[in-house]
Design a protein around this motif. Sequence first.
Motif, short mmCIF file in Angstrom:
data_model
loop_
_atom_site.label_atom_id
_atom_site.label_comp_id
_atom_site.label_asym_id
_atom_site.label_seq_id
_atom_site.Cartn_x
_atom_site.Cartn_y
_atom_site.Cartn_z
N ASN A 279 50.89 37.08 12.71
CA ASN A 279 50.50 36.42 11.47
C ASN A 279 49.83 37.47 10.59
O ASN A 279 48.72 37.92 10.88
N GLU A 280 50.49 37.85 9.51
CA GLU A 280 49.97 38.86 8.58
C GLU A 280 49.42 38.23 7.31
O GLU A 280 49.19 38.92 6.32
N SER A 281 49.16 36.95 7.34
CA SER A 281 48.66 36.25 6.16
C SER A 281 47.33 36.83 5.68
O SER A 281 47.06 36.87 4.48
N TYR A 282 46.51 37.28 6.63
CA TYR A 282 45.19 37.82 6.26
C TYR A 282 45.32 39.04 5.34
O TYR A 282 44.37 39.39 4.64
N MET A 283 46.49 39.67 5.31
CA MET A 283 46.70 40.85 4.47
C MET A 283 47.04 40.48 3.03
O MET A 283 47.25 41.35 2.20
N HIS A 284 47.11 39.19 2.76
CA HIS A 284 47.57 38.72 1.45
C HIS A 284 46.53 37.81 0.80
O HIS A 284 45.58 37.38 1.44
N ASN A 285 46.75 37.52 -0.44
CA ASN A 285 45.81 36.72 -1.21
C ASN A 285 46.07 35.24 -0.97
O ASN A 285 46.60 34.54 -1.84
N VAL A 286 45.73 34.80 0.23
CA VAL A 286 45.90 33.39 0.62
C VAL A 286 44.61 32.93 1.28
O VAL A 286 43.81 33.75 1.72
N PRO A 287 44.39 31.62 1.37
CA PRO A 287 43.17 31.13 2.01
C PRO A 287 43.07 31.57 3.47
O PRO A 287 44.08 31.72 4.16
N LYS A 288 41.84 31.76 3.93
CA LYS A 288 41.59 32.13 5.32
C LYS A 288 42.23 31.10 6.25
O LYS A 288 42.17 29.91 6.00
N GLY A 289 42.86 31.58 7.31
CA GLY A 289 43.50 30.69 8.27
C GLY A 289 44.92 30.29 7.91
O GLY A 289 45.54 29.51 8.62
N SER A 290 45.45 30.85 6.82
CA SER A 290 46.81 30.51 6.39
C SER A 290 47.85 31.03 7.37
O SER A 290 47.61 31.98 8.12
N GLU A 291 48.98 30.38 7.37
CA GLU A 291 50.14 30.80 8.16
C GLU A 291 51.33 30.86 7.22
O GLU A 291 52.22 30.01 7.24
N THR A 292 51.35 31.90 6.39
CA THR A 292 52.37 32.02 5.36
C THR A 292 53.18 33.31 5.44
O THR A 292 54.30 33.36 4.96
N HIS A 293 52.61 34.35 6.02
CA HIS A 293 53.25 35.66 6.09
C HIS A 293 53.30 36.11 7.55
O HIS A 293 52.25 36.23 8.19
N PHE A 294 54.50 36.37 8.05
CA PHE A 294 54.67 36.74 9.45
C PHE A 294 55.55 37.96 9.61
O PHE A 294 56.44 38.22 8.79
N LYS A 295 55.30 38.68 10.69
CA LYS A 295 56.20 39.73 11.14
C LYS A 295 56.67 39.30 12.52
O LYS A 295 55.86 38.88 13.36
N VAL A 296 57.98 39.40 12.77
CA VAL A 296 58.49 39.15 14.11
C VAL A 296 59.16 40.42 14.61
O VAL A 296 59.90 41.08 13.88
N VAL A 297 58.83 40.76 15.82
CA VAL A 297 59.48 41.85 16.53
C VAL A 297 60.20 41.18 17.68
O VAL A 297 59.56 40.61 18.57
N VAL A 298 61.51 41.20 17.62
CA VAL A 298 62.28 40.48 18.63
C VAL A 298 63.35 41.41 19.20
O VAL A 298 64.09 42.05 18.47
N VAL A 299 63.34 41.51 20.53
CA VAL A 299 64.28 42.36 21.25
C VAL A 299 65.12 41.44 22.12
O VAL A 299 64.59 40.68 22.93
N SER A 300 66.44 41.49 21.90
CA SER A 300 67.30 40.54 22.62
C SER A 300 68.69 41.11 22.83
O SER A 300 69.23 41.81 21.96
N ASP A 301 69.28 40.78 23.96
CA ASP A 301 70.67 41.14 24.23
C ASP A 301 71.62 40.41 23.29
O ASP A 301 72.75 40.84 23.09
N VAL A 302 71.16 39.31 22.70
CA VAL A 302 71.97 38.56 21.74
C VAL A 302 72.39 39.46 20.57
O VAL A 302 73.45 39.27 19.97
N PHE A 303 71.57 40.47 20.24
CA PHE A 303 71.83 41.34 19.10
C PHE A 303 72.86 42.43 19.37
O PHE A 303 73.25 43.15 18.45
N GLN A 304 73.28 42.54 20.62
CA GLN A 304 74.27 43.56 20.96
C GLN A 304 75.52 43.38 20.10
O GLN A 304 76.01 42.27 19.93
N ASN A 305 76.02 44.45 19.53
CA ASN A 305 77.23 44.46 18.68
C ASN A 305 77.07 43.70 17.37
O ASN A 305 78.05 43.33 16.75
N MET A 306 75.84 43.43 16.96
CA MET A 306 75.57 42.79 15.67
C MET A 306 75.02 43.85 14.71
O MET A 306 74.22 44.69 15.11
N SER A 307 75.42 43.77 13.46
CA SER A 307 74.82 44.64 12.45
C SER A 307 73.40 44.15 12.16
O SER A 307 73.03 43.03 12.54
N LEU A 308 72.64 44.97 11.47
CA LEU A 308 71.26 44.59 11.15
C LEU A 308 71.23 43.32 10.32
O LEU A 308 70.42 42.42 10.56
#
Length: 133
Positions: A53-82
Motif C-alpha cells: 500500500n503506497e497510499s501514504y506517499m500520496h496526497n490522500v487521507p491517512k489510512g487510505s487504500e488507493t495506491h498499490f504496488k504489486v510484485v507478483v511472480v508466477s509460472d502463469v506469466f511464462q511466454n506472456m509479453s509484459l
Amino acid sequence: MLRRWSALDHLRLLGCLRAHLARTTANSKMSVQSAIESKLVDGLKPSHLEVINESYMHNVPKGSETHFKVVVVSDVFQNMSLIQRHRKVHDTLKEELNGAVHALSIQAKTVDQWETSGHSITKSPRCLGGGGK
C-alpha cells in the motif's frame, strides 16, 4: 533464498485467508489490500507475492487504500509479453480498479526473471501530483 510455493502451500495460505475472513463480522468489509492479495493468490498462483500500500506517499487521507504496488511472480506469466501480464493482473483486479484503487504499479515476473533479478523490486517514484507531500 526464495523458495517456491507448492500447491499445498497455496492451499494453506488460502485456508488462512478464508479463516481470517470467517472471523470478521458480517458487517465488516475486507480491506482493499486483502482483496487484492486474495484475488492474486487465487488467480495467479504466485510463487512470490507482495502487495504494498503506497497510499501514504500520496496526497490522500491517512489510512487510505488507493495506491498499490504489486510484485507478483508466477509460472502463469511464462511466454506472456509484459503487456499480456499487466492485462492479466488488471483483469484479475477489475473490481478493485473500478472502485477504490486509483493507481496500481505492477511488477509481473516469471520465476526465472525473479531469480535473475536477485529478487529486486523497483522503487516507486515520489508523488508529483495533487499537491502531494
